[in-house]
Scaffold this active site. Structure first.
Site, mmCIF file in Angstrom:
data_model
loop_
_atom_site.group_PDB
_atom_site.id
_atom_site.type_symbol
_atom_site.label_atom_id
_atom_site.label_comp_id
_atom_site.label_asym_id
_atom_site.label_seq_id
_atom_site.Cartn_x
_atom_site.Cartn_y
_atom_site.Cartn_z
ATOM 1 N N MET A 71 8.384 7.061 -27.794
ATOM 2 C CA MET A 71 7.437 7.219 -26.700
ATOM 3 C C MET A 71 7.397 8.648 -26.154
ATOM 4 O O MET A 71 6.394 9.082 -25.629
ATOM 5 C CB MET A 71 7.780 6.236 -25.580
ATOM 6 N N GLY A 72 8.508 9.359 -26.230
ATOM 7 C CA GLY A 72 8.540 10.725 -25.753
ATOM 8 C C GLY A 72 8.488 10.882 -24.256
ATOM 9 O O GLY A 72 8.073 11.901 -23.741
ATOM 10 N N GLU A 73 8.901 9.878 -23.539
ATOM 11 C CA GLU A 73 8.826 9.913 -22.073
ATOM 12 C C GLU A 73 10.192 9.851 -21.399
ATOM 13 O O GLU A 73 10.277 9.666 -20.206
ATOM 14 C CB GLU A 73 7.976 8.744 -21.580
ATOM 15 N N GLY A 74 11.254 9.978 -22.147
ATOM 16 C CA GLY A 74 12.585 9.901 -21.563
ATOM 17 C C GLY A 74 13.020 8.485 -21.249
ATOM 18 O O GLY A 74 13.959 8.276 -20.482
ATOM 19 N N THR A 75 12.361 7.505 -21.854
ATOM 20 C CA THR A 75 12.645 6.105 -21.559
ATOM 21 C C THR A 75 14.104 5.742 -21.842
ATOM 22 O O THR A 75 14.759 5.109 -21.022
ATOM 23 C CB THR A 75 11.719 5.188 -22.380
#
Length: 102
Positions: A71-75
């Protein structure tokens, strides 16, 4: 300063590899949060571990999670925080047998 650095995903792992290549001691504060679905991350993790072992620095532990995130969102970093806090609490606050028996 010994500030924990959460490594989440391929891009951040690549940045961590650059940092470790400049200063192997960086390995001491890295926490790999996830094994991403991207193959390049595995290669970067292996290289980070190689740099650590060649320089006598403890390598980072295996990623805390393996959920195939991309996702590339730091999830994964966010999901790992409670796990890391729990591990720290166990190491610092857990009673020993001697504590219980005294």
């Amino acid at each position: 300063r010994d500030v924990a650095v959460l490594i989440d995903g391929f891009i951040v792992t690549a940045a961590a590899l650059v940092a470790v290549s400049i200063s192997p001691d960086v390995c001491r504060v890295l926490f790999l949060t996830t094994r991403s679905a991207e193959r390049g991350q595995g290669a970067a993790i292996d290289r980070i571990r190689d740099v650590a072992s060649r320089n006598g620095v403890p390598p980072p532990a295996s990623p805390a999670l393996s959920m195939g995130l991309r996702m590339g969102e730091g999830t994964a970093a966010l999901l790992s925080v409670p796990l890391l806090r729990s591990a720290a609490a166990i190491l610092s606050d857990m009673a020993t047998i001697a504590d219980i028996l005294s």
